[in-house]
Design an enzyme around this catalytic site. Structure first.
Site, PDB file in Angstrom:
ATOM      1  CG  ASP A 260       2.198 -12.267  36.593  1.00  0.00           C
ATOM      2  OD1 ASP A 260       3.188 -13.023  36.593  1.00  0.00           O
ATOM      3  OD2 ASP A 260       1.600 -11.931  37.635  1.00  0.00           O
TER       4      ASP A 260
ATOM      5  CG  HIS B 192       4.049 -15.104  39.519  1.00  0.00           C
ATOM      6  ND1 HIS B 192       3.312 -13.967  39.254  1.00  0.00           N
ATOM      7  CD2 HIS B 192       4.012 -15.274  40.854  1.00  0.00           C
ATOM      8  CE1 HIS B 192       2.863 -13.469  40.386  1.00  0.00           C
ATOM      9  NE2 HIS B 192       3.266 -14.251  41.383  1.00  0.00           N
TER      10      HIS B 192
ATOM     11  CB  SER C 296       0.937 -13.460  43.770  1.00  0.00           C
ATOM     12  OG  SER C 296       2.145 -12.766  43.640  1.00  0.00           O
TER      13      SER C 296
END
Length: 504
Positions: free
Chosen positions: A228, A278, A449
Site C-alpha cells: 500500500d 490509506h 479497500s
C-alpha cells in the site's frame, strides 16, 4: 556426382542468398506509413483504451497496434517495459534456463534500431523476473521487438492514464480524491462495541462473526504483508505499541520501495512512512492491537505485519508506482514467514510487471487478496479492476448493511469477485472505524479497500487455527463459510464470510 555437387552448391547459395534477402527485407519492411509517423495524442490513446474496456470489458497492450504502443511510450518518456521468456509463463528469472541470452538478444535488437549504447537504453533489469525497462524512441524498434518469439509482452512503462486531460480519478475509500487523508474524526457510538480490555470492535466485525471467532483464533503466528502507501510513523499502535494489551509476541516491519521522482532512472526510495494515510488504515483494520487505549482493534490482532510503501496513493499509475508494487510483491514472495498478502490498490487495466510480481509471489505459496475496485465518477464503467481480476488474486468488494445484497455506493462488482464484506451502514452510510494517521485519533475507511484488508485478517485467523494448512485449504474453508457457497453469485462471488464458521 558432379551434377549432385553442383545442385547442392546451388541450393546452399540460394539458402544463403535467401537468408541475406530476409535480413535485408526485415529492415526494409519496417517502414512507417506517412499516416503513422506522428504519435497519437495522449487523449487519443486514452480514448482507445476506454473504448476497449467499454466494448470488451478489458484492455491489454498486446492487442493494440505498434503505433498506439509507440504513441503511449512517447507520452511516457519513451520508456518501455519488456517481459521476455521462452513461454508466456516463463516469468521467473531464477528458473529460466537461458534468461541472460534472451535478454541480450532483445538488447541487440534495440541497439540495432536505436543506435544507442546499452547503458543509454537499459534502465533496469529485474533481479527476480524476466523483465527489462528500456528507453526506446523509434517505432521501428517496437515493431522489430514484437516479431521476437521471446517477447511475452511490451508495454509503455510510464504512460500515466489517469493524468490525461487532468481527469484524475484516484478515489478509493477516503475523503479525498486520491484515497489519501490525514484528518481524524469522532466515531459514532453505534459504530463500535467496547470489548475487553477497552478496545473498540467495529460494527462490521459483528456482521462477520469476527468477535466470536476470537475465541478460537487471534491470528497468532501468521504474517500478513500489506502492499500500500506505507504505515504512519505518527501512529504508535502500528509502531512501538504494536505489542500491547491482548496483543503480544508479534512483530511489525516496515519497508519502502517507492521512488518519488519523475525520472524512471532514479533509484532512491522515500522511506517506509505513509504519506497518504490509506496504508495506515489498511494496516489498522487487518491487525491493530487490542489494548486498553480505547481505539479500534484489528481483525487479526495477534498477527505479524510487514508493510510496504509501494506507491504514493491508491491508483498505481506511472513507472515508479508500478515498479514499487512489483518490487513489494517479489520481496514478500521471497519472505518465507509471509502467508498472506493484501493489496487495496490497483489500476483499471492490466500491468505486465505487476502481473509478473503477483505470479511470482503466488508461485511461493502466498494467499493474495486484492480490492475489486472503488470509484466515484468516470471509471465506474469498469468491472473488477486489476490486479483483483487476475486468477492468482482473491477479489474482494464491499456491500451495504442489510439482508439483501447491495454493493456499497462506490464499490465495483462482477463475476471475478470472490468475497464481500459488509462495510457501509444502511442508514448513516458510515463505514469502518480504524485507527487514525496520528496518535489518539480515530477514522472511518470504506470501499473495497477496507473489505480486502478485513478479509486478509479473517484469512489470518483461519490459518492461525490451522497452521499446517496450505493456501488452498485456507481458501476452501473461507468459501465454505460464506453465504452463497457452494454456488457463486454473478456479482458478489461467495458472499460474506462467517469468520466463526471458518475457524471451527
Amino acid at each position: 556426382m558432379i551434377n549432385k555437387l553442383l545442385k547442392l552448391a546451388l541450393v546452399l547459395l540460394l539458402i544463403t542468398t535467401s537468408c541475406s534477402k530476409d535480413d535485408s527485407l526485415n529492415e526494409q519492411t519496417i517502414t512507417i506509413d506517412e499516416a503513422y509517423k506522428l504519435p497519437l495524442s495522449a487523449q487519443e490513446v486514452k480514448n482507445s483504451i476506454d473504448n476497449a474496456i467499454e466494448t470488451k470489458g478489458s484492455f491489454d497492450w498486446s492487442e493494440s497496434s505498434s503505433h498506439m504502443l509507440w504513441s503511449a511510450s512517447v507520452h511516457g518518456q519513451n520508456v518501455l517495459t519488456i517481459g521476455f521468456g521462452n513461454s508466456k509463463n516463463d516469468f521467473d528469472r531464477t528458473k529460466s534456463r537461458n534468461q541472460a541470452s534472451l535478454q541480450k538478444q532483445l538488447l541487440d535488437i534495440i541497439f540495432k534500431y536505436e543506435g544507442q549504447d546499452i547503458e543509454n537504453v537499459l534502465i533496469n533489469a529485474d533481479e527476480y523476473l524476466n523483465i527489462i525497462d528500456v528507453v526506446v524512441k523509434k517505432q521501428e524498434t517496437i515493431i522489430a521487438l514484437r516479431k521476437s518469439k521471446f517477447i511475452r509482452y511490451i508495454e509503455p512503462g510510464d504512460f500515466k492514464y489517469f493524468s490525461v486531460g487532468n481527469n484524475l480519478e484516484r478515489s478509493d475509500s477516503s475523503s479525498t480524491s486520491s484515497g489519501c487523508g490525514f484528518d481524524g474524526t469522532t466515531l459514532n457510538a453505534v459504530d463500535y462495541t467496547t470489548v475487553t480490555p477497552n478496545a473498540k470492535a467495529p460494527w462490521t466485525f459483528y456482521q462477520h462473526n469476527i468477535t466470536n471467532a476470537w475465541n478460537y483464533s487471534t491470528g497468532s503466528g501468521i504474517t500478513i504483508g500489506i502492499v500500500d502507501t506505507g504505515t504512519s510513523s505518527s501512529q504508535t499502535l502500528l509502531g512501538s505499541s504494536f505489542n500491547d494489551g491482548f496483543s503480544s509476541g508479534r512483530s511489525i516491519q516496515k519497508y519502502g520501495v517507492y521512488v518519488d521522482s519523475i525520472w524512471p532512472w532514479s533509484t532512491g526510495t522515500d522511506g517506509s512512512a505513509d504519506k497518504c494515510g490509506h496504508g495506515t488504515s489498511m494496516a489498522s483494520v487487518a491487525a491493530a492491537p487490542r489494548n486498553d487505549n480505547g481505539f479500534p482493534v484489528g481483525v487479526a490482532y495477534n498477527a505479524n505485519l510487514i508493510t510496504y510503501r509501494a506507491a504514493s496513493n491508491v491508483v498505481v499509475d506511472g513507472y515508479h508506482e508500478q515498479n514499487g508494487v512489483k518490487n513489494a510483491f517479489t520481496a514478500l514472495g521471497n519472505t518465507n514467514s509471509v502467508k498472506i498478502i493484501s493489496m487495496s490498490m490497483g489500476h483499471i487495466f492490466s500491468v505486465g510487471k505487476i502481473s509478473d510480481g503477483i505470479k511470482y509471489a503466488y508461485s511461493k505459496g502466498k494467499l493474495i487478496f486484492c480490492a475489486g475496485g472503488t470509484s466515484t465518477s468516470f471509471t465506474t464503467f469498469v468491472g473488477v479492476i486489476f490486479p483483483a481480476s487476475m486468477a492468482e488474486a482473491v477479489a474482494v468488494t464491499g456491500v451495504k448493511e442489510g439482508a439483501s445484497y447491495q454493493k456499497c455506493d462506490v464499490c465495483h462488482t462482477g463475476s471475478k469477485i470472490d468475497f464481500t464484506v459488509v462495510m457501509q451502514r444502511s442508514g448513516s452510510g458510515n463505514t469502518v472505524p480504524v485507527n487514525g494517521y496520528y496518535n489518539n485519533e480515530n477514522d472511518y475507511v470504506g470501499g473495497s479497500s477496507v473489505a480486502t484488508a478485513t478479509t486478509a485478517g479473517i484469512a489470518a485467523l483461519v490459518w492461525s487455527k490451522n497452521p499446517t494448512w496450505t493456501r488452498d485449504q485456507v481458501l476452501t474453508k473461507m468459501r465454505q463459510s460464506a453465504t452463497f457457497y457452494p454456488n457463486k453469485h454473478p456479482e458478489f462471488g461467495y458472499g460474506n464470510i462467517n469468520a466463526l464458521l471458518a475457524v471451527q
